[in-house]
Design a protein around this motif. Structure first.
Motif, PDB file in Angstrom:
ATOM      1  N   ASP A 104       0.870  -1.240   0.132  1.00  0.00           N
ATOM      2  CA  ASP A 104      -0.076  -0.062   0.038  1.00  0.00           C
ATOM      3  C   ASP A 104       0.932   1.140   0.111  1.00  0.00           C
ATOM      4  O   ASP A 104       1.967   1.139   0.461  1.00  0.00           O
ATOM      5  N   SER A 105       0.374   2.395  -0.644  1.00  0.00           N
ATOM      6  CA  SER A 105       1.292   3.648  -0.877  1.00  0.00           C
ATOM      7  C   SER A 105       2.125   3.629  -1.749  1.00  0.00           C
ATOM      8  O   SER A 105       2.993   4.514  -1.802  1.00  0.00           O
ATOM      9  N   ALA A 106       2.776   2.268  -2.539  1.00  0.00           N
ATOM     10  CA  ALA A 106       3.722   2.361  -3.320  1.00  0.00           C
ATOM     11  C   ALA A 106       3.593   3.144  -4.655  1.00  0.00           C
ATOM     12  O   ALA A 106       4.517   3.811  -5.107  1.00  0.00           O
ATOM     13  N   GLY A 107       2.302   3.430  -4.763  1.00  0.00           N
ATOM     14  CA  GLY A 107       1.849   4.334  -5.987  1.00  0.00           C
ATOM     15  C   GLY A 107       1.146   3.537  -7.183  1.00  0.00           C
ATOM     16  O   GLY A 107       1.219   4.363  -8.009  1.00  0.00           O
ATOM     17  N   THR A 111      -1.818   5.723  -8.417  1.00  0.00           N
ATOM     18  CA  THR A 111      -1.444   6.719  -9.189  1.00  0.00           C
ATOM     19  C   THR A 111      -0.925   6.464 -10.490  1.00  0.00           C
ATOM     20  O   THR A 111      -1.251   7.145 -11.506  1.00  0.00           O
ATOM     21  N   THR A 168      -5.688  10.192  -5.090  1.00  0.00           N
ATOM     22  CA  THR A 168      -6.011   8.700  -4.807  1.00  0.00           C
ATOM     23  C   THR A 168      -6.559   8.512  -3.443  1.00  0.00           C
ATOM     24  O   THR A 168      -6.024   9.391  -2.588  1.00  0.00           O
ATOM     25  N   ASN A 207       9.216   3.500  -7.750  1.00  0.00           N
ATOM     26  CA  ASN A 207       8.644   4.663  -7.944  1.00  0.00           C
ATOM     27  C   ASN A 207       9.016   5.744  -6.958  1.00  0.00           C
ATOM     28  O   ASN A 207       9.812   5.431  -6.166  1.00  0.00           O
ATOM     29  N   LEU A 250      11.415  12.121  -5.680  1.00  0.00           N
ATOM     30  CA  LEU A 250      11.913  12.843  -4.391  1.00  0.00           C
ATOM     31  C   LEU A 250      13.293  12.443  -4.174  1.00  0.00           C
ATOM     32  O   LEU A 250      14.167  11.598  -4.538  1.00  0.00           O
ATOM     33  N   SER A 269       8.399   8.017 -12.033  1.00  0.00           N
ATOM     34  CA  SER A 269       7.659   8.737 -11.024  1.00  0.00           C
ATOM     35  C   SER A 269       6.063   8.761 -11.443  1.00  0.00           C
ATOM     36  O   SER A 269       5.968   9.390 -12.679  1.00  0.00           O
ATOM     37  N   LEU A 304       3.720  10.116 -10.263  1.00  0.00           N
ATOM     38  CA  LEU A 304       3.268  11.198 -10.277  1.00  0.00           C
ATOM     39  C   LEU A 304       3.509  12.406 -11.230  1.00  0.00           C
ATOM     40  O   LEU A 304       2.483  12.895 -11.709  1.00  0.00           O
TER      41      LEU A 304
HETATM   42  P1  G3D Z   1      -1.164   2.804  -3.829  1.00  0.00           P
HETATM   43  O1  G3D Z   1      -2.353   2.573  -4.814  1.00  0.00           O
HETATM   44  O2  G3D Z   1      -0.131   1.882  -3.930  1.00  0.00           O
HETATM   45  O3  G3D Z   1      -1.502   2.498  -2.528  1.00  0.00           O
HETATM   46  P2  G3D Z   1      -1.263   5.598  -4.063  1.00  0.00           P
HETATM   47  O4  G3D Z   1      -0.257   4.131  -3.758  1.00  0.00           O
HETATM   48  O5  G3D Z   1      -1.137   5.572  -5.942  1.00  0.00           O
HETATM   49  O6  G3D Z   1      -2.401   5.806  -3.403  1.00  0.00           O
HETATM   50  O7  G3D Z   1      -0.084   6.663  -3.731  1.00  0.00           O
HETATM   51  C1  G3D Z   1       0.232   6.967  -2.310  1.00  0.00           C
HETATM   52  C2  G3D Z   1       0.819   8.120  -2.188  1.00  0.00           C
HETATM   53  O8  G3D Z   1       2.052   8.364  -2.844  1.00  0.00           O
HETATM   54  C3  G3D Z   1      -0.227   9.365  -2.575  1.00  0.00           C
HETATM   55  O9  G3D Z   1       0.056  10.564  -1.869  1.00  0.00           O
HETATM   56  C4  G3D Z   1       0.515   9.594  -4.026  1.00  0.00           C
HETATM   57  O10 G3D Z   1       0.204  10.922  -4.678  1.00  0.00           O
HETATM   58  C5  G3D Z   1       1.974   9.483  -3.704  1.00  0.00           C
HETATM   59  N1  G3D Z   1       2.793   8.849  -4.995  1.00  0.00           N
HETATM   60  C6  G3D Z   1       2.344   8.163  -5.791  1.00  0.00           C
HETATM   61  N2  G3D Z   1       3.240   7.988  -6.870  1.00  0.00           N
HETATM   62  C7  G3D Z   1       4.443   9.167  -6.563  1.00  0.00           C
HETATM   63  C8  G3D Z   1       5.479   9.567  -7.216  1.00  0.00           C
HETATM   64  O11 G3D Z   1       5.836   8.699  -8.086  1.00  0.00           O
HETATM   65  N3  G3D Z   1       6.116  10.451  -6.585  1.00  0.00           N
HETATM   66  C9  G3D Z   1       5.332  11.121  -5.506  1.00  0.00           C
HETATM   67  N4  G3D Z   1       6.480  12.117  -4.786  1.00  0.00           N
HETATM   68  N5  G3D Z   1       4.584  10.852  -4.789  1.00  0.00           N
HETATM   69  C10 G3D Z   1       3.823   9.603  -5.437  1.00  0.00           C
HETATM   70  P3  G3D Z   1      -0.977  11.027  -0.704  1.00  0.00           P
HETATM   71  O12 G3D Z   1      -0.195  12.295  -0.503  1.00  0.00           O
HETATM   72  O13 G3D Z   1      -2.126  11.146  -1.666  1.00  0.00           O
HETATM   73  O14 G3D Z   1      -1.070   9.777   0.082  1.00  0.00           O
END
Ligand code: G3D
Length: 174
Positions: A19-22, A25, A38, A120, A124, A153, A155
């Motif tokens: 979870d939170s890996a991105g 997104t 997200t 990912n 940062l 990235s 994002l």
């Molecule tokens: P998940 O679907 O794997 O659980 P999410 O992860 O896509 O919900 O992303 C978790 C958080 O990481 C989100 O921030 C999202 O904006 C951020 N994030 C995802 N990808 C990137 C990236 O490439 N760079 C950066 N800097 N952040 C990223 P929040 O603040 O919404 O929790």
């Protein structure tokens, strides 16, 4: 190839990560080319969509507390590649990601299936290097399958196109 739980016979690419890996997104990026807000993923199956005309992508959370669920099997059966997303800026959770990855890859359905690790959040400044991530994830131990690791990235939408191009190359090679 056979049928999977979705009833289709398209080759599956499975996208996994803690979870939170991105993953959400990334999925949003792939779908729309833009990033939306997200929200935390409910359950384990984030979604499924057509990557291209021939390939579908299924997305899963593999958080540490979630066990391998019996019905994963049906999806893993048709799996042609595994894309594993890690948060490069979260070194504290990298060992958890390593364990989750090992567990997933131990499934017999994923034997010999190529692996793409997406490092990912490389936008940062405090993110780990590819070399460091490879070491913690113990990627060299996966000598029985093709694997690659690439920075991205979700994002910013950087590196994604290249990564999925490499995924289709890996599928063709294996
Ligand atoms: P998940 O679907 O794997 O659980 P999410 O992860 O896509 O919900 O992303 C978790 C958080 O990481 C989100 O921030 C999202 O904006 C951020 N994030 C995802 N990808 C990137 C990236 O490439 N760079 C950066 N800097 N952040 C990223 P929040 O603040 O919404 O929790």
């Amino acid at each position: 190839m056979g049928q999977n739980a979705s009833g289709s016979s398209v080759p599956q690419v499975i996208l996994m990560g803690l979870d939170s890996a991105g993953k959400s997104t990334l999925l949003t990026r792939l779908l729309t080319g833009e990033v939306m807000d997200t929200s935390p993923t409910i359950g384990f199956n984030v979604g499924m969509f057509e990557l291209d005309k021939k390939t579908s992508l299924t997305v899963w959370d593999v958080g540490g507390q979630k066990n391998m669920r019996p019905n994963w099997r049906y999806y893993l059966e048709g799996c042609k590649a595994l894309v594993f997303v890690v948060d490069s800026s979260d070194s504290a959770r990298m060992p958890e990601a390593q364990r989750a990855l090992r567990k997933v890859l131990s499934d017999e359905n994923l034997q010999g299936v190529p692996l793409m690790v997406l490092a990912n959040k490389k936008d940062l400044s405090d993110s780990m290097t590819i070399r460091e991530i490879s070491r913690v994830l113990d990627l060299n131990s996966y000598s029985d399958r093709l694997w690659e690791i690439q920075a991205c990235s979700a994002l910013r939408g950087l590196g994604l196109q290249q990564a999925f191009l490499s995924v289709s190359k890996l599928i063709k090679k294996s």
